[in-house]
Design an enzyme around this catalytic site. Sequence first.
Site, PDB file in Angstrom:
ATOM      1  CG  ASN A 100       1.365   3.693   2.696  1.00 22.07           C
ATOM      2  OD1 ASN A 100       1.263   3.267   1.555  1.00 22.07           O
ATOM      3  ND2 ASN A 100       0.637   3.237   3.688  1.00 22.07           N
ATOM      4  CB  CYS A 120      -3.653   1.618   5.580  1.00 27.36           C
ATOM      5  SG  CYS A 120      -2.882   0.061   5.148  1.00 27.36           S
TER       6      CYS A 120
END
Length: 483
Positions: free
Chosen positions: A152, A284
């Site tokens: 990510n 996250c």
Amino acid sequence: MQTKLERNYIDGQFVEPVSGNYLDNIEPATGRPYSVVPDSDARDVDLAVAAAEKAFVGWSRKPATERSAILLRIADLIERDLEKLARAESIDTGKPLSLARTLDIPRAASNFRFFATAILHTESEAHITDNVAFNYTLRHPRGIAGLISPWNLPIYLLSWKIAPAIAVGNTAIAKPSELTPMTAFLLCQICGEAGLPDGVLNMVHGTGPNVGAAITAHPKINTISFTGGTATGRKVAEASAPLFKKVSLELGGKNPNIIFADADLDVAVAGSVRSSFANQGQICLCGSRIFVERSIYKGFIKSFIDNTSKLKLGDPLDEKTEQGAIVSQPQLDKVKFYVDLAQKEGGRIALGGKPPPSISERCRDGYFFSPTVIVDLPVSCRTNREEIFGPVVTITPFDSEEEVIGYANDCDYGLASSIWTQNLRRAHRVAEKIHTGTVWVNCWLVRDLRVPFGGMKQSGVGREGGIEALHFFTEAKNVCLAR
Ligand code: TXE
């Protein structure tokens, strides 16, 4: 067309994987392969370990000022290559070019600069045992660090591990996600140019089961820093435990974002839209569970949807794009699965819920999904408990401070939370009671590199950042001198 051939970086050389095999590297915005990634295995990890072991002797003894100077050069070169790296990151991940340019790449430079200077300002403890002894603490580099990172925030997170690991004198074997290897490859070129001695940083590309597992199982790699999904984190912990490795796990999140009626609504809405959908919700730290005090619930939803609808979804390489592509087909499928599940659980889709209409010919087969807002769900349903990791948020009303603290904590994860209120006492009170490693008040993703960073519960084990990272990557030794 495959335009680039990535290779492993071992002992200062770009080398083919021992197997000679490669994996396709797909551009999420087009759904087509555009480069290849070495499909390495334990044999490549063995070569990297041999190089790292050899390099450790000289690197660990180098004065901090010399290590610092090399890391500072790496930071400078990252900044010099900002545009090239930002473009590579955007193509590899599907994230908007503007985000890579303003967040990912500058942060990678900051990580190297921060730890390059941090090692020049360390202190050591001394403890005087009355009339008996004088103690001081030595901190030694631990040896070879295994650094495993996700897709990510590829260079942002990998540099957050590499910089402190090598700054304090360790050597490292890094494994970026096989989905997003490009900036890690480019970083190795930079490290060579900056004069990092051969073998200090070794990059082994490949899959988790082949390379990640070989790193966690290798008896000579005694320190593991991992960021990724909770299920993978469990495997890393299981592999590391019998070998007594020092392990840091930064895992998933299902972060609460709490808006009290006394919040500055414009600021709270703008902050919440960002925390929900930045990087297509694939951070996250994104706030995926929004709780809004009932008296402002309807107004918040309207304003939140208005603002979200204005986000420009498009080709990640388009300068104006604010929402790019999801990283992979499986991740897109996962997002769709949860949107279906939410509806089965009684949720109503207030916005999005499906892929956008065609973006462009180039992006016809890309992995896009519209920012999605789901309301009317029970607090404890699966959609509200499991990590989706995509552009999907739920919004739920609450009536009291006590109730919302219960909602926030009713979750297996405990990574981060945000509170929006103008009542200072409430902010402190709620912050103290929430079980997350980070609590933001009236802000989101403000990341001072000095603060402890990590999660509670299933969001991880250990803390990194600032002094925590310097301690994690070193071994403390007590020297006790009799008086
Ligand atoms: O991550 P993985 P995946 C979450 C997110 C996502 C899910 C799975 O919900 O849907 O995790 O994503 C390496 N031993 N997050 O599958 O597998 C792998 O090659 C050692 C949250 O992409 O956890 C990669 O380099 N390593 C997260 C890294 O682990 C192994 C960010 C992370 O991949 C391994 C990413 C093994 N057995 C996903 N198996 C966050 N919180 O930041 C895989 N890997």
